[in-house]
Design an enzyme around this catalytic site. Sequence first.
Site, PDB file in Angstrom:
ATOM      1  N   SER A 119       0.820  -1.208   0.000  1.00 13.81           N
ATOM      2  CA  SER A 119       0.000   0.000   0.000  1.00 13.81           C
ATOM      3  C   SER A 119       0.853   1.256   0.000  1.00 13.81           C
ATOM      4  CB  SER A 119      -0.847   0.050   1.277  1.00 13.81           C
ATOM      5  OG  SER A 119      -1.636  -1.085   1.394  1.00 13.81           O
ATOM      6  N   HIS A 140      -1.126  -2.823  -7.214  1.00 13.43           N
ATOM      7  CA  HIS A 140      -1.854  -2.497  -5.981  1.00 13.43           C
ATOM      8  C   HIS A 140      -3.350  -2.674  -6.203  1.00 13.43           C
ATOM      9  CE1 HIS A 140      -3.002   0.614  -2.695  1.00 13.43           C
ATOM     10  NE2 HIS A 140      -2.921  -0.594  -2.186  1.00 13.43           N
ATOM     11  N   GLU A 152      -3.719  -0.256  -9.336  1.00 14.41           N
ATOM     12  CA  GLU A 152      -2.654   0.706  -9.628  1.00 14.41           C
ATOM     13  C   GLU A 152      -1.437  -0.104 -10.087  1.00 14.41           C
ATOM     14  OE1 GLU A 152      -3.409   4.462  -6.625  1.00 14.41           O
ATOM     15  OE2 GLU A 152      -2.497   2.684  -5.743  1.00 14.41           O
ATOM     16  N   ASN A 190      -3.901   5.903  -1.892  1.00 11.35           N
ATOM     17  CA  ASN A 190      -3.587   6.040  -0.464  1.00 11.35           C
ATOM     18  C   ASN A 190      -3.002   7.402  -0.110  1.00 11.35           C
ATOM     19  OD1 ASN A 190      -4.669   3.646   0.302  1.00 11.35           O
ATOM     20  ND2 ASN A 190      -2.756   2.497   0.164  1.00 11.35           N
TER      21      ASN A 190
HETATM   22  N1  CAA Z   1     -15.315 -10.388  -0.997  1.00 17.02           N
HETATM   23  C1  CAA Z   1     -15.983 -10.566  -2.147  1.00 17.02           C
HETATM   24  N2  CAA Z   1     -17.128  -9.928  -2.443  1.00 17.02           N
HETATM   25  C2  CAA Z   1     -17.624  -9.109  -1.514  1.00 17.02           C
HETATM   26  C3  CAA Z   1     -17.006  -8.886  -0.284  1.00 17.02           C
HETATM   27  C4  CAA Z   1     -15.795  -9.570  -0.033  1.00 17.02           C
HETATM   28  N3  CAA Z   1     -15.104  -9.393   1.091  1.00 17.02           N
HETATM   29  N4  CAA Z   1     -17.746  -8.007   0.423  1.00 17.02           N
HETATM   30  C5  CAA Z   1     -18.800  -7.693  -0.340  1.00 17.02           C
HETATM   31  N5  CAA Z   1     -18.731  -8.353  -1.504  1.00 17.02           N
HETATM   32  C6  CAA Z   1     -19.671  -8.255  -2.627  1.00 17.02           C
HETATM   33  C7  CAA Z   1     -21.021  -8.792  -2.282  1.00 17.02           C
HETATM   34  O1  CAA Z   1     -21.110 -10.179  -2.537  1.00 17.02           O
HETATM   35  C8  CAA Z   1     -21.927  -7.993  -3.208  1.00 17.02           C
HETATM   36  O2  CAA Z   1     -21.889  -8.567  -4.500  1.00 17.02           O
HETATM   37  P1  CAA Z   1     -23.150  -8.424  -5.510  1.00 17.02           P
HETATM   38  O3  CAA Z   1     -23.272  -6.949  -5.834  1.00 17.02           O
HETATM   39  O4  CAA Z   1     -22.730  -9.243  -6.681  1.00 17.02           O
HETATM   40  O5  CAA Z   1     -24.319  -8.945  -4.773  1.00 17.02           O
HETATM   41  C9  CAA Z   1     -21.231  -6.633  -3.308  1.00 17.02           C
HETATM   42  O6  CAA Z   1     -19.866  -6.860  -2.914  1.00 17.02           O
HETATM   43  C10 CAA Z   1     -21.866  -5.619  -2.391  1.00 17.02           C
HETATM   44  O7  CAA Z   1     -21.855  -6.187  -1.092  1.00 17.02           O
HETATM   45  P2  CAA Z   1     -23.000  -5.994   0.003  1.00 17.02           P
HETATM   46  O8  CAA Z   1     -24.301  -5.740  -0.679  1.00 17.02           O
HETATM   47  O9  CAA Z   1     -22.930  -7.103   0.999  1.00 17.02           O
HETATM   48  O10 CAA Z   1     -22.505  -4.744   0.818  1.00 17.02           O
HETATM   49  P3  CAA Z   1     -22.274  -3.269   0.376  1.00 17.02           P
HETATM   50  O11 CAA Z   1     -23.210  -2.845  -0.683  1.00 17.02           O
HETATM   51  O12 CAA Z   1     -22.176  -2.548   1.651  1.00 17.02           O
HETATM   52  O13 CAA Z   1     -20.826  -3.290  -0.309  1.00 17.02           O
HETATM   53  C11 CAA Z   1     -18.500  -3.009  -0.173  1.00 17.02           C
HETATM   54  C12 CAA Z   1     -19.701  -3.766   0.337  1.00 17.02           C
HETATM   55  C13 CAA Z   1     -18.283  -3.313  -1.680  1.00 17.02           C
HETATM   56  C14 CAA Z   1     -17.303  -3.505   0.601  1.00 17.02           C
HETATM   57  C15 CAA Z   1     -18.758  -1.476  -0.004  1.00 17.02           C
HETATM   58  O14 CAA Z   1     -19.138  -1.215   1.334  1.00 17.02           O
HETATM   59  C16 CAA Z   1     -17.576  -0.619  -0.353  1.00 17.02           C
HETATM   60  O15 CAA Z   1     -17.316  -0.331  -1.522  1.00 17.02           O
HETATM   61  N6  CAA Z   1     -16.825  -0.171   0.682  1.00 17.02           N
HETATM   62  C17 CAA Z   1     -15.638   0.660   0.494  1.00 17.02           C
HETATM   63  C18 CAA Z   1     -14.473  -0.222   0.141  1.00 17.02           C
HETATM   64  C19 CAA Z   1     -13.217   0.566  -0.093  1.00 17.02           C
HETATM   65  O16 CAA Z   1     -13.147   1.775   0.022  1.00 17.02           O
HETATM   66  N7  CAA Z   1     -12.154  -0.167  -0.424  1.00 17.02           N
HETATM   67  C20 CAA Z   1     -10.833   0.398  -0.603  1.00 17.02           C
HETATM   68  C21 CAA Z   1     -10.078   0.280   0.689  1.00 17.02           C
HETATM   69  S1  CAA Z   1      -8.478   1.033   0.597  1.00 17.02           S
HETATM   70  C22 CAA Z   1      -7.538  -0.134  -0.137  1.00 17.02           C
HETATM   71  O17 CAA Z   1      -7.950  -1.213  -0.469  1.00 17.02           O
HETATM   72  C23 CAA Z   1      -6.112   0.253  -0.403  1.00 17.02           C
HETATM   73  C24 CAA Z   1      -5.129   0.083   0.673  1.00 17.02           C
HETATM   74  O18 CAA Z   1      -3.938  -0.037   0.340  1.00 17.02           O
HETATM   75  C25 CAA Z   1      -5.469   0.138   2.110  1.00 17.02           C
HETATM   76  P1  NAD Z   2      -3.396  -9.529   6.351  1.00 24.97           P
HETATM   77  O1  NAD Z   2      -2.844  -9.274   7.699  1.00 24.97           O
HETATM   78  O2  NAD Z   2      -4.855  -9.766   6.180  1.00 24.97           O
HETATM   79  O3  NAD Z   2      -2.660 -10.790   5.688  1.00 24.97           O
HETATM   80  C1  NAD Z   2      -1.274 -10.930   5.583  1.00 24.97           C
HETATM   81  C2  NAD Z   2      -0.993 -12.430   5.442  1.00 24.97           C
HETATM   82  O4  NAD Z   2       0.360 -12.625   5.050  1.00 24.97           O
HETATM   83  C3  NAD Z   2      -1.203 -13.200   6.763  1.00 24.97           C
HETATM   84  O5  NAD Z   2      -2.148 -14.223   6.534  1.00 24.97           O
HETATM   85  C4  NAD Z   2       0.191 -13.763   7.077  1.00 24.97           C
HETATM   86  O6  NAD Z   2       0.154 -15.072   7.623  1.00 24.97           O
HETATM   87  C5  NAD Z   2       0.810 -13.798   5.688  1.00 24.97           C
HETATM   88  N1  NAD Z   2       2.281 -13.798   5.655  1.00 24.97           N
HETATM   89  C6  NAD Z   2       3.120 -13.043   6.400  1.00 24.97           C
HETATM   90  N2  NAD Z   2       4.406 -13.329   6.027  1.00 24.97           N
HETATM   91  C7  NAD Z   2       4.343 -14.262   5.038  1.00 24.97           C
HETATM   92  C8  NAD Z   2       5.301 -14.935   4.240  1.00 24.97           C
HETATM   93  N3  NAD Z   2       6.607 -14.689   4.367  1.00 24.97           N
HETATM   94  N4  NAD Z   2       4.863 -15.834   3.320  1.00 24.97           N
HETATM   95  C9  NAD Z   2       3.544 -16.070   3.168  1.00 24.97           C
HETATM   96  N5  NAD Z   2       2.586 -15.464   3.887  1.00 24.97           N
HETATM   97  C10 NAD Z   2       2.982 -14.549   4.805  1.00 24.97           C
HETATM   98  O7  NAD Z   2      -2.905  -8.305   5.445  1.00 24.97           O
HETATM   99  P2  NAD Z   2      -3.580  -7.720   4.119  1.00 24.97           P
HETATM  100  O8  NAD Z   2      -4.587  -6.707   4.516  1.00 24.97           O
HETATM  101  O9  NAD Z   2      -3.950  -8.837   3.222  1.00 24.97           O
HETATM  102  O10 NAD Z   2      -2.344  -6.918   3.505  1.00 24.97           O
HETATM  103  C11 NAD Z   2      -1.351  -7.563   2.747  1.00 24.97           C
HETATM  104  C12 NAD Z   2      -0.624  -6.530   1.895  1.00 24.97           C
HETATM  105  O11 NAD Z   2      -1.582  -5.889   1.030  1.00 24.97           O
HETATM  106  C13 NAD Z   2       0.039  -5.406   2.687  1.00 24.97           C
HETATM  107  O12 NAD Z   2       1.202  -5.030   2.014  1.00 24.97           O
HETATM  108  C14 NAD Z   2      -1.003  -4.293   2.650  1.00 24.97           C
HETATM  109  O13 NAD Z   2      -0.464  -3.028   2.826  1.00 24.97           O
HETATM  110  C15 NAD Z   2      -1.556  -4.485   1.252  1.00 24.97           C
HETATM  111  N6  NAD Z   2      -2.904  -3.959   1.023  1.00 24.97           N
HETATM  112  C16 NAD Z   2      -3.848  -4.060   2.014  1.00 24.97           C
HETATM  113  C17 NAD Z   2      -5.136  -3.581   1.783  1.00 24.97           C
HETATM  114  C18 NAD Z   2      -6.224  -3.699   2.810  1.00 24.97           C
HETATM  115  O14 NAD Z   2      -7.275  -3.062   2.629  1.00 24.97           O
HETATM  116  N7  NAD Z   2      -6.053  -4.441   3.866  1.00 24.97           N
HETATM  117  C19 NAD Z   2      -5.448  -3.012   0.532  1.00 24.97           C
HETATM  118  C20 NAD Z   2      -4.458  -2.956  -0.476  1.00 24.97           C
HETATM  119  C21 NAD Z   2      -3.184  -3.421  -0.200  1.00 24.97           C
END
Ligand code: CAA
Ligand code: NAD
Length: 293
Positions: A119, A140, A152, A190
């Site tokens: 991330s 990403h 990304e 991010n």
């Molecule tokens: N895995 C697979 N499918 C999933 C799921 C999961 N964990 N969670 C929900 N879904 C699917 C559902 O099955 C449903 O599919 P259909 O439309 O085909 O029925 C759809 O997603 C919508 O789900 P729900 O109706 O149960 O719930 P919702 O409408 O509240 O949507 C959500 C759920 C898609 C997660 C929505 O709340 C959402 O878009 N949330 C924001 C997510 C977001 O911002 N993600 C980015 C995070 S940042 C990141 O990822 C980067 C990083 O590096 C940290």
């Molecule tokens: P998580 O904690 O859900 O899962 C990480 C997994 O990696 C764990 O199951 C752990 O057992 C496993 N692991 C650790 N070391 C390992 C190794 N050497 N070999 C194999 N498996 C190993 O974390 P996550 O949320 O899936 O995040 C994973 C990566 O994806 C991070 O770099 C995170 O920044 C990135 N990411 C996270 C998100 C998010 O929304 N959580 C979104 C985009 C990118």
Amino acid sequence: MAIEKVGVVGCGLMGSGITQVCAQAGCSVLMREVSPELVEKGLRGIEKNLARMVEKGTLSAAERERALTRLLGTTRLDELKDCDLVIEAIVEQLPAKRELFSSLDSICGPQTIFASNTSSISITEMASATKRPGRFLGLHFFNPVPVMKLVEVIRTIATDAAVFDEMVEFGKRLGKTPVCTSDRPGFIVNRLLVPYLLDAVRALEEGVASIVDVDQSMKLGCGHPMGPLTLLDFVGLDTTYYIANVMFDEFKERRFAPPPLLKRMVLAGWNGRKAGRGFYDYSDPKNPKPIEL
Ligand code: CAA
Ligand code: NAD
């Protein structure tokens, strides 16, 4: 080079989704976790997700069966040796990622492309643990991977143009819309999202409003699908904390600094939904309750 065999390292929130979409796109996928229990847990989670899609009619039973036959799990890193592409999705910590890529570099053939789902961590710094910086880049994905349409594609100054183009095409093959970005912590999403999430924690710390009201405000006032504190629980508080540290280290700007409350919650193991507790208590997952702070 056609990407036929993909290795995915890590099968947590992100690795499981990446494994699933690669198998659905017709690749054979070997997923590596650190213990047999975690391999099993990862595979069961993917099976459950595919079954849910069949129930909802978004995937046919035959497609689910085909995806399942393409999936294997292992604890042995050396089994990834003949992969065309390895995607890393382990914990957001540089030493762990560098150690992993250094091992993979001696296991995999010179043609294997390495991609990190980090991330925030510098792709260049990971690539420098290998002898293949030209075949190294960031892919990403977003959580939940089967649903979110973006990927990304991150190029370093050393990434070969042909490898980059191939990964853009691979992103499309997975059904994603690729955007191209350079290797700066946080990339596009991010860089904008993380300060917003951290500001929501600061607002809570400063007593601006309750957990529920902060979340409701951004849902109902701005049309976000989830409020920021729910989203933090969804992403993982540990992961967000590591991301904030990396970004603060790079930019030295207050907006990226992890708030003390976030740190305290991570120290307490309240890592969000995956831990059963974050800003909400998930004892009853269908009806999360805000915690008392
Ligand atoms: N895995 C697979 N499918 C999933 C799921 C999961 N964990 N969670 C929900 N879904 C699917 C559902 O099955 C449903 O599919 P259909 O439309 O085909 O029925 C759809 O997603 C919508 O789900 P729900 O109706 O149960 O719930 P919702 O409408 O509240 O949507 C959500 C759920 C898609 C997660 C929505 O709340 C959402 O878009 N949330 C924001 C997510 C977001 O911002 N993600 C980015 C995070 S940042 C990141 O990822 C980067 C990083 O590096 C940290
Ligand atoms: P998580 O904690 O859900 O899962 C990480 C997994 O990696 C764990 O199951 C752990 O057992 C496993 N692991 C650790 N070391 C390992 C190794 N050497 N070999 C194999 N498996 C190993 O974390 P996550 O949320 O899936 O995040 C994973 C990566 O994806 C991070 O770099 C995170 O920044 C990135 N990411 C996270 C998100 C998010 O929304 N959580 C979104 C985009 C990118």
